[in-house]
Write a protein that holds these residues in place. Structure first.
Motif, PDB file in Angstrom:
ATOM      1  N   ALA A  29       0.837  -1.211   0.000  1.00 43.72           N
ATOM      2  CA  ALA A  29       0.000   0.000   0.000  1.00 43.72           C
ATOM      3  C   ALA A  29       0.862   1.247   0.000  1.00 43.72           C
ATOM      4  O   ALA A  29       1.857   1.338   0.729  1.00 43.72           O
ATOM      5  N   GLY A  30       0.494   2.209  -0.835  1.00 42.20           N
ATOM      6  CA  GLY A  30       1.178   3.489  -0.834  1.00 42.20           C
ATOM      7  C   GLY A  30       0.911   4.246   0.457  1.00 42.20           C
ATOM      8  O   GLY A  30      -0.037   3.960   1.195  1.00 42.20           O
ATOM      9  N   PHE A  31       1.754   5.234   0.736  1.00 41.38           N
ATOM     10  CA  PHE A  31       1.649   6.000   1.975  1.00 41.38           C
ATOM     11  C   PHE A  31       0.613   7.094   1.788  1.00 41.38           C
ATOM     12  O   PHE A  31       0.908   8.211   1.360  1.00 41.38           O
ATOM     13  N   GLY A  32      -0.629   6.750   2.104  1.00 45.08           N
ATOM     14  CA  GLY A  32      -1.723   7.706   1.991  1.00 45.08           C
ATOM     15  C   GLY A  32      -2.451   7.830   3.308  1.00 45.08           C
ATOM     16  O   GLY A  32      -2.887   6.831   3.885  1.00 45.08           O
ATOM     17  N   ALA A  33      -2.553   9.046   3.809  1.00 39.08           N
ATOM     18  CA  ALA A  33      -3.237   9.275   5.084  1.00 39.08           C
ATOM     19  C   ALA A  33      -3.911  10.639   5.032  1.00 39.08           C
ATOM     20  O   ALA A  33      -3.520  11.523   4.271  1.00 39.08           O
ATOM     21  N   THR A  34      -4.932  10.789   5.844  1.00 42.36           N
ATOM     22  CA  THR A  34      -5.644  12.068   5.906  1.00 42.36           C
ATOM     23  C   THR A  34      -6.136  12.298   7.325  1.00 42.36           C
ATOM     24  O   THR A  34      -6.336  11.352   8.093  1.00 42.36           O
ATOM     25  N   GLY A  35      -6.316  13.566   7.660  1.00 42.48           N
ATOM     26  CA  GLY A  35      -6.753  13.906   9.004  1.00 42.48           C
ATOM     27  C   GLY A  35      -8.254  13.804   9.183  1.00 42.48           C
ATOM     28  O   GLY A  35      -9.023  14.049   8.261  1.00 42.48           O
ATOM     29  N   THR A  48     -10.865  12.687  14.768  1.00 42.54           N
ATOM     30  CA  THR A  48     -10.326  11.822  15.826  1.00 42.54           C
ATOM     31  C   THR A  48      -8.869  11.445  15.598  1.00 42.54           C
ATOM     32  O   THR A  48      -8.322  10.635  16.339  1.00 42.54           O
ATOM     33  N   GLY A  49      -8.227  11.987  14.580  1.00 38.50           N
ATOM     34  CA  GLY A  49      -6.827  11.660  14.312  1.00 38.50           C
ATOM     35  C   GLY A  49      -6.612  11.302  12.847  1.00 38.50           C
ATOM     36  O   GLY A  49      -7.487  11.483  12.004  1.00 38.50           O
ATOM     37  N   VAL A  50      -5.442  10.770  12.564  1.00 41.76           N
ATOM     38  CA  VAL A  50      -5.065  10.430  11.200  1.00 41.76           C
ATOM     39  C   VAL A  50      -5.573   9.033  10.843  1.00 41.76           C
ATOM     40  O   VAL A  50      -5.521   8.114  11.662  1.00 41.76           O
ATOM     41  N   MET A  51      -6.074   8.877   9.601  1.00 43.66           N
ATOM     42  CA  MET A  51      -6.526   7.567   9.144  1.00 43.66           C
ATOM     43  C   MET A  51      -5.878   7.231   7.809  1.00 43.66           C
ATOM     44  O   MET A  51      -5.496   8.114   7.030  1.00 43.66           O
ATOM     45  N   ASP A  52      -5.704   5.933   7.547  1.00 50.04           N
ATOM     46  CA  ASP A  52      -5.163   5.477   6.282  1.00 50.04           C
ATOM     47  C   ASP A  52      -6.195   5.644   5.170  1.00 50.04           C
ATOM     48  O   ASP A  52      -7.402   5.502   5.397  1.00 50.04           O
ATOM     49  N   ILE A  53      -5.701   5.926   3.965  1.00 48.51           N
ATOM     50  CA  ILE A  53      -6.560   5.974   2.785  1.00 48.51           C
ATOM     51  C   ILE A  53      -6.375   4.668   2.022  1.00 48.51           C
ATOM     52  O   ILE A  53      -5.248   4.323   1.664  1.00 48.51           O
TER      53      ILE A  53
END
Length: 337
Positions: free
Chosen positions: A186-192, A195-200
């Motif tokens: 999985a590529g490094f994808g995250a969003t705010g 409640t915090g940061v989550m993976d995309i």
């Protein structure tokens, strides 16, 4: 639609149901059904897309998505034919929708070599695991303890080293993957979120064209939605990182410890020196050269050689280096001279 060899598409949801699950507000079209996720630019019938940044306002206006998720202030800019959900964090809501509509196909049951092989010239070393739907061309060899995930297609006369993992990938002929390479993670994808940061969820693939070589312990991430592509006859050294959605041209050379961030486009015949670092969403033109240790933060025109941090044309870099050395020497005190 994500490739069905690698991703299972789940039951469709109504816009109203989906909005309730992600904590959004239906602005219009709550009865419409959606069955897949897609970017604004490629979304079509039955797909849901999102606007995460105002710079994509044109893509929003032109999208053919059946539903879009936007901030409340951008609702009026959505196409009249699309259902709309307003949300404080549209990308996070889209990521949640991705997980509700698509699921990766797990390696629940291994396939036999006879199921995967084109003919009996395939060599499978001890400890290899092959997922369902794997296909491998004649004359290829799979090294010990390697894992080939469900649906992966590998061409003819390939050499896959030991302890390699390959998933979500389509691989051409005469490809070499040396020991410990990781293809399709999985590529490094995250969003705010609130409640915090989550993976995309990463719903794309990796495509390695004919003649590609990938060195030991190098990583090539699958696309977030579109594909990560490595062009024909490109050679990648050990310990190289290629991020999601990158498109690397033909006959490129990536020397050890090069790191390429996501969504970089590289032309043919480009050379990256050791420890070169490339920022995201950058375009590097055909025949360009990136010197060892350079940090690239801007597009590089075709045929140019750049060096330094931040990287700039090499003649400019050398002039600045010489000038700085002269300035430092002229300021030495008596005790230093």
């Amino acid at each position: 639609m994500p490739d069905p060899r690698f991703f299972e598409t789940l039951s469709p949801l109504s816009v109203a149901d989906l909005a309730a699950r992600v904590g959004g507000t239906v602005e219009r079209g709550g009865e419409r059904m959606v069955r897949s996720v897609a970017p604004l630019s490629s979304a079509g019938e039955g797909a849901i897309a999102f606007l995460g940044d105002r710079k994509f306002a044109k893509a929003l206006a032109e999208t053919r998505a059946d539903c879009v998720i936007t901030p409340a202030e951008a609702v009026a800019a959505a196409p009249s034919g699309s259902a709309v959900i307003s949300h404080r964090t549209p990308q996070a809501a889209w990521a949640q929708a991705s997980a509700m509509l698509h699921r990766t196909i797990a390696l629940d049951r291994a396939a036999s070599a006879s199921e995967a092989a084109e003919d009996d010239t395939l060599v499978i070393e001890p400890g290899v695991i092959l997922g369902q739907g794997v296909r491998i061309g004649r004359g290829s060899r799979i090294g010990a303890n390697t894992v080939i995930g469900p649906g992966v297609q590998i061409g003819r006369d390939c050499v896959i080293g030991s302890n390699v993992s390959v998933g979500f990938a389509l691989i051409g002929d005469r490809v070499k993957l040396y020991a410990g390479a990781r293809i399709g993670e999985a590529g490094f994808g995250a969003t705010g979120t609130a409640t915090g940061v989550m993976d995309i969820p990463q719903l794309g693939r990796v495509i390695l064209q004919d003649g590609v070589t990938v060195g030991a312990n190098s990583c090539i991430d699958r696309g977030a939605y579109d594909d990560t592509v490595i062009g024909e006859n490109t050679k990648i050294d050990n310990l190289v990182m290629v991020g999601h959605n990158c498109v690397i041209g033909r006959n490129c050379l990536l020397v050890a410890n090069t790191g390429i961030s996501g969504s970089v486009t590289v032309g043919d015949n480009v050379i990256f020196g050791g420890k070169a670092g490339i920022g995201d969403h950058i375009t590097i033109g055909e025949g360009a050269r990136v010197a060892a240790g350079a940090g690239v933060l801007a597009d590089i025109p075709a045929g140019e050689t750049w060096s330094g941090y931040p990287a700039r044309p090499i003649r400019q870099f050398l002039r600045e280096t010489v000038w700085l050395a002269k300035q430092a020497a002229s300021r030495k005190g008596p005790r230093e001279s």
